[in-house]
Motif scaffolding. Structure first.
Motif, mmCIF file in Angstrom:
data_model
loop_
_atom_site.group_PDB
_atom_site.id
_atom_site.type_symbol
_atom_site.label_atom_id
_atom_site.label_comp_id
_atom_site.label_asym_id
_atom_site.label_seq_id
_atom_site.Cartn_x
_atom_site.Cartn_y
_atom_site.Cartn_z
ATOM 1 N N MET A 153 -10.283 -18.096 41.202
ATOM 2 C CA MET A 153 -10.125 -17.737 39.788
ATOM 3 C C MET A 153 -8.743 -17.138 39.557
ATOM 4 N N ALA A 154 -8.395 -16.210 40.443
ATOM 5 C CA ALA A 154 -7.122 -15.531 40.250
ATOM 6 C C ALA A 154 -5.952 -16.467 40.473
ATOM 7 N N VAL A 155 -6.196 -17.497 41.286
ATOM 8 C CA VAL A 155 -5.090 -18.403 41.589
ATOM 9 C C VAL A 155 -4.699 -19.185 40.334
ATOM 10 N N SER A 156 -5.704 -19.560 39.565
ATOM 11 C CA SER A 156 -5.416 -20.420 38.415
ATOM 12 C C SER A 156 -4.659 -19.686 37.315
ATOM 13 N N VAL A 157 -4.684 -18.379 37.310
ATOM 14 C CA VAL A 157 -3.958 -17.655 36.263
ATOM 15 C C VAL A 157 -2.739 -16.954 36.829
ATOM 16 N N SER A 158 -2.126 -17.592 37.830
ATOM 17 C CA SER A 158 -1.031 -16.901 38.502
ATOM 18 C C SER A 158 0.090 -16.580 37.542
ATOM 19 N N SER A 159 0.108 -15.364 37.075
ATOM 20 C CA SER A 159 1.265 -14.882 36.344
ATOM 21 C C SER A 159 2.128 -14.150 37.351
ATOM 22 N N GLU A 160 3.278 -13.649 36.905
ATOM 23 C CA GLU A 160 4.201 -13.046 37.853
ATOM 24 C C GLU A 160 3.603 -11.840 38.555
ATOM 25 N N ARG A 161 2.828 -11.077 37.793
ATOM 26 C CA ARG A 161 2.287 -9.858 38.378
ATOM 27 C C ARG A 161 1.254 -10.188 39.449
ATOM 28 N N VAL A 216 2.267 -10.336 42.873
ATOM 29 C CA VAL A 216 2.567 -9.063 43.513
ATOM 30 C C VAL A 216 1.272 -8.378 43.953
ATOM 31 N N ALA A 217 0.300 -8.317 43.042
ATOM 32 C CA ALA A 217 -0.941 -7.632 43.367
ATOM 33 C C ALA A 217 -2.101 -8.441 42.821
ATOM 34 N N SER A 218 -3.195 -8.484 43.571
ATOM 35 C CA SER A 218 -4.371 -9.185 43.092
ATOM 36 C C SER A 218 -4.986 -8.395 41.945
ATOM 37 N N PRO A 219 -5.787 -9.028 41.091
ATOM 38 C CA PRO A 219 -6.341 -8.320 39.949
ATOM 39 C C PRO A 219 -7.112 -7.066 40.347
ATOM 40 N N VAL A 220 -7.809 -7.124 41.513
ATOM 41 C CA VAL A 220 -8.608 -5.957 41.890
ATOM 42 C C VAL A 220 -7.703 -4.792 42.251
ATOM 43 N N GLN A 221 -6.619 -5.104 42.988
ATOM 44 C CA GLN A 221 -5.675 -4.027 43.335
ATOM 45 C C GLN A 221 -5.086 -3.421 42.064
ATOM 46 N N ARG A 222 -4.692 -4.323 41.191
ATOM 47 C CA ARG A 222 -4.066 -3.860 39.950
ATOM 48 C C ARG A 222 -5.060 -3.050 39.137
ATOM 49 N N ALA A 223 -6.316 -3.502 39.166
ATOM 50 C CA ALA A 223 -7.342 -2.810 38.394
ATOM 51 C C ALA A 223 -7.530 -1.395 38.920
ATOM 52 N N PHE A 224 -7.464 -1.225 40.262
ATOM 53 C CA PHE A 224 -7.589 0.134 40.820
ATOM 54 C C PHE A 224 -6.482 1.024 40.283
ATOM 55 N N ARG A 225 -5.259 0.481 40.325
ATOM 56 C CA ARG A 225 -4.117 1.281 39.880
ATOM 57 C C ARG A 225 -4.257 1.646 38.403
ATOM 58 N N GLU A 226 -4.567 0.631 37.597
ATOM 59 C CA GLU A 226 -4.676 0.873 36.144
ATOM 60 C C GLU A 226 -5.794 1.858 35.847
ATOM 61 N N ALA A 227 -6.907 1.755 36.636
ATOM 62 C CA ALA A 227 -8.032 2.656 36.408
ATOM 63 C C ALA A 227 -7.612 4.087 36.698
ATOM 64 N N LEU A 228 -6.798 4.272 37.741
ATOM 65 C CA LEU A 228 -6.325 5.623 38.051
ATOM 66 C C LEU A 228 -5.456 6.161 36.913
ATOM 67 N N TYR A 229 -4.553 5.300 36.412
ATOM 68 C CA TYR A 229 -3.706 5.743 35.286
ATOM 69 C C TYR A 229 -4.586 6.131 34.099
ATOM 70 N N ARG A 273 -11.740 0.471 32.274
ATOM 71 C CA ARG A 273 -10.418 -0.090 32.527
ATOM 72 C C ARG A 273 -10.460 -0.998 33.751
ATOM 73 N N PHE A 274 -11.178 -0.521 34.809
ATOM 74 C CA PHE A 274 -11.251 -1.298 36.047
ATOM 75 C C PHE A 274 -11.877 -2.663 35.780
ATOM 76 N N PHE A 275 -13.021 -2.666 35.099
ATOM 77 C CA PHE A 275 -13.710 -3.938 34.882
ATOM 78 C C PHE A 275 -12.910 -4.843 33.947
ATOM 79 N N TYR A 276 -12.233 -4.235 32.979
ATOM 80 C CA TYR A 276 -11.444 -5.060 32.064
ATOM 81 C C TYR A 276 -10.325 -5.758 32.812
#
Lengths: 531, 365
Positions: free
Chosen positions: A1-9, A12-25, A70-73
């Protein structure tokens, strides 16, 4: 799933990793925001001392919920929506994809069945499932009805869009009749239906239409001529007091005083117009604001004439063109003349049609004026005042006519308001009223009559509907008063609408003349005016 | 001034001065524009051209002087006494703006209908009769659409009549502004840099539009694009620092050493060389790419571009607009009087002698 929406970000980080970071923020931000709002609360103890109550549990709950959301979004919501978009592009569904996925036949059938069952058992529900659950079910019923209606509207959207004005006027004309018929069926008696219709015709119908008319009047000044007027309620007050004082002191009929109130308001509009002709933008707004306050303070302090803050009461009712009255003690009371039962609903229904006629008159005159040279000059003035002068347009008289015409409709609405209330006091003409009317004009889209009518429906009808949030009591406890929160919800709704549609519901402009075909002018070209 | 020339001149500007505080934007300017001709007003940036326009069209009230407009029907108006909006309405002077001022949210057709406001106001009985459908408003309205269509066709914009004006490309916006001004039915059309920012093709289209308009309406124009000025104008007035430094036919003006000095400056060592080659194509090329074609933002206030401090404190006796250090034409004059005769003779001899090389572009009589 994540492969098909490969944007630049994503590289760098998979959606789950990014979600952890964003959830912390998000957690850190919500902690900072809510630590004083929710974590601490000042309260009184038994001996009336101020104490600080600590609510860390609630604070942690809110912060954790924010982080989870935020994490789930980020982890699942965003990739899902991006995938949907790709799928829609592939299937050619894109423009209407979200709506057509939301409004589907099975869901529509379920909603209709649900609504019918809940309506049928509405009286038995509290006994069956208990009062708390019944409240939720009523809310569910409302949602189902709204969904079903939205489905129908979505299905007929092309037809509705093409005939919006006609359908709207037909709906407005039929509204009181429908209300009375539906409520009569519901209560199994015509008198019961008439009695029940009071709330719907008066609190909703008349109230909304008064604001529609006021906003259409202000639209001439703000939307067409681009002159920011923050004191429009002053003309409303002039009209109301003109009818209240002349009607109660000299016993003149409403039908004579209606044009007189309009003329007086127009006169004051010209009087206000003269000093502010040279002002633009913020300065104009401040002076008109001051004018509104001056009128209100004069009404408060000129006790000999206006009776000060106590207001004028005993304002005569409108008669049915002098043929019938709505006072049950009069010999030509409508019930006696037509030989029908006595009810206060007749007067309200009559007032509804009166304000509907006045509002439609405003709309008619506005559309007519837009096609006349003066209306085009108003819009040209909004677009560019210097160019107007270079074309030989007298900007002074053009501005004055805009002020006078707008004020005249405000005066009509004021006279109607006084007749409907039977009582006027300066309380009704505070700055908040001007602000609400201006908000309706801006929210509806400056210059657009349909947009403004919808905005008035949403804003005035919405605040009225928010009074009926009793089911919230079962969520937040018995001592929760939902009425207190309606202005908060209202403000939030306005912010959301302005983010979603910055130029109002109808941002585009309908041209007043065309050579080959009438094309709406996009809002990116029109200007708001500089005052 | 003879009676004949009085009748011939549609616009007479006499001893016009405009001061902003201590700054003299225009000093004692006199010129006239003849009926049925295109008169060009040129000059370097900050010369006061737009200020002259603003005085003529009533956006500024001049400090001194008289601006007379002689109508075709024998009426005459003192423009400095008319209120701003009556100048187009009564004296029939229309204008365009350097930075285009269209009603961008209105369609092209609506723009041209707004321009016919006064005519339609009368026809609609000042709105009241028209509101009730009495009187000839319907017919007048149809006529105004016809006139608008006529000018849209002339400006080659009729295909886009129902689009918003803000949606047009730049060159088309310029043409629309001219068409809008023409819809007011003017006798004198004042154009403030109509060719600014146009590509050569658009510029040529503009020239033919102006030649077309010229048959019915006199034109006064500010322009930096010398190809436009030389091709279409009949008469050229050159300003520098608010003063007139030259006045005459395009040929005589472009060979006037004062004009060349004003445009190119005399501080250059090669000025003598330039002057000897006056009238050559090279010079005109240089005029084209002079500093003026790159006018900056907000140039309507371009009088501020002049050296402001120089203008204050020189007003004893007769008016001195700027110090000697500022005006290139004045520098040239000073040099002429101080220097040996030789280079000046060379310079002035050329135009007097009607050099055969002096009309490579200005082909009109």
């Amino acid at each position: 799933m994540a492969v098909s929406v490969s944007s630049e970000r994503d590289t760098v980080a998979s959606p789950v990793q990014r979600a952890f970071r964003e959830a912390l923020y998000a957690g850190a931000i919500s902690l900072g925001l809510f630590i004083l709002f929710i974590g601490l609360k000042t309260d009184q103890n038994i001996s009336n001392q101020l104490i600080l109550a600590q609510r860390w549990g609630l604070l942690i709950t809110v912060v954790v919920l924010t982080m989870l959301g935020r994490f789930f979004y980020i982890a699942y919501g965003q990739p899902f929506m991006a995938n949907q978009k790709i799928a829609d592009v592939a299937t050619g569904l894109l423009p209407a994809s979200v709506a057509s996925r939301f409004f589907q036949l099975p869901a529509f059938i379920v909603a209709v069945v649900l609504a019918v069952i809940l309506v049928a058992f509405s009286s038995a529900l509290p006994a069956l499932v208990g009062p708390d659950l019944a409240g939720y079910l009523q809310f569910l019923r409302a949602l189902a009805v709204i969904y079903a209606l939205a489905c129908v509207i979505f299905y007929f959207r092309a037809f509705i869009h093409a005939n919006f004005t006609k359908l709207g006027i037909a709906a407005l004309v039929l509204y009181p009749i429908l209300v009375v018929v539906v409520l009569s069926v519901y209560a199994w008696s015509i008198m019961g239906g008439l009695q029940g219709s009071l709330k719907w015709v008066d609190n909703y119908g008349i109230q909304i239409l008064i604001y529609v008319m006021l906003a259409w009047g202000l639209n001439i000044v703000v939307g067409l001529a681009g002159l920011l007027d923050l004191g429009y309620v002053a003309f409303y007050a002039v009209g109301a007091y003109a009818y209240a004082l002349l009607g109660s002191h000299y016993g003149l009929s409403f039908w004579i005083l209606l044009p007189a109130a309009g003329a007086m308001a127009a006169f004051w509009g010209v009087l206000l117009g003269f000093p502010v002709l040279r002002l633009r933008g913020d300065y104009l707004a401040i002076v008109t604001l001051a004018f509104g306050e001056i009128i209100r303070l004069v009404l408060i302090n000129w006790r000999d004439v206006t009776n000060g803050s106590a207001g004028v009461s005993g304002i005569p009712k409108v008669t049915f063109f002098g043929l019938m009255t709505f006072n049950s003690s009069d010999p030509n009371y409508i019930g006696k003349v037509l030989d029908i039962a006595q009810s206060s609903a007749y007067y309200k229904i009559f007032l509804y049609y009166l304000i509907l006629a006045l509002a439609l008159l405003t709309a008619f005159v506005t559309t007519r004026l837009r096609r006349m040279p003066v209306g085009r000059a108003w819009e040209a003035l909004r677009e560019d005042e210097i160019a107007c002068r270079s074309l030989g347009i007298n900007t002074t008289t053009t501005k004055l006519t805009a002020f006078a015409t707008g004020a005249m409709f405000g005066g009509f609405a004021g006279a109607f308001f006084a007749a409907r209330q039977g009582f006027v006091s300066p309380e009704s003409f505070v700055f908040l009223e001007s602000a609400i009317i201006l908000a309706i004009v801006v929210l509806g889209g400056m210059g657009s009559l349909v947009g403004i009518a919808v905005a008035a429906l949403v804003m005035i009808g919405g605040t009225e509907a928010l009074r009926e949030l009793d089911f919230l009591k079962s969520i937040f406890g018995k001592d929760f008063t939902p009425e207190l929160y309606r202005m908060l919800l209202f403000g939030m709704a306005m912010v959301i609408v302005m983010l979603w549609k910055p130029r109002g519901f109808v941002g585009s402009r309908e041209p007043t003349a065309f050579l080959r075909e009438r094309k709406a002018v996009s809002s990116s070209f029109t200007k708001e005016g500089h005052g | 001034m003879s009676a004949n020339s009085m009748k011939d001149a549609i616009l007479q500007v006499e001893h016009l001065s405009m001061k902003f505080g201590g700054l003299v934007a225009i000093g004692d300017l006199s010129f006239q524009a003849k009926r049925g001709e295109i008169t060009a007003l040129i000059g370097p940036n900050g010369a006061g051209k737009t200020t002259v326009f603003n005085c003529i069209t009533g956006f500024y009230k001049p400090s001194e002087g008289m601006i007379t407009l002689n109508g075709a029907d024998g009426s005459s108006f003192l423009l400095e006494r008319l209120p701003n909006h009556e100048i187009p309405a009564r004296a029939k002077v229309a204008r365009t703006f350097q930075n285009i001022r269209l009603f961008s949210g209105m369609t092209l057709l609506e723009n041209l209908l707004v321009a016919q406001h006064n005519k339609l106001m009368k026809a609609s009985g000042y709105t009241i009769l028209g509101l009730f459908g009495i009187g000839g408003y319907r017919r007048a309205s149809a006529e105004s659409v016809e006139l608008a269509k006529h000018w849209l066709e002339k400006a080659d914009l009729v295909d886009r009549a129902d689009d918003p004006a803000g949606d047009l490309p730049y060159g088309a916006q310029r043409r629309l502004e001219i068409a809008r001004a023409m819809c007011t039915g003017p006798e004198l059309l004042c154009l403030d840099e109509p060719a600014a920012g146009l590509n050569p093709k658009e510029s040529a289209a503009l020239n033919s539009l102006l030649m077309d308009i010229k048959s019915s309406t006199s034109i006064l124009l500010i322009e930096h694009d010398m190809s436009v000025v030389m091709q279409i104008s009949d008469h050229v007035v050159v300003l520098e620092y608010g003063r007139k430094i030259s006045d005459g036919s395009p040929q005589s003006v472009r060979t006037d050493p004062r004009v060349i000095a004003a445009y190119l400056g005399v501080d250059d060592e090669e000025v003598e060389t330039v002057l000897t080659e006056v009238g050559d194509e090279d010079v005109i090329e240089q005029l084209d790419i002079g500093p003026d074609s790159a006018h900056g933002p907000g140039t309507s206030s371009s009088y501020l571009a002049g050296p402001v401090s120089d203008t204050i404190g020189h007003s004893e006796g007769e008016r001195v607009t700027v110090s000697k250090g500022a005006s290139k034409a004045a520098q040239f004059d000073a040099r002429v009087s101080a220097a040996p005769r030789k280079p000046t003779e060379r310079a002035t001899a050329k135009p007097a002698g009607k050099s055969p090389t002096s009309k490579p572009r200005g082909g009109r009589k």
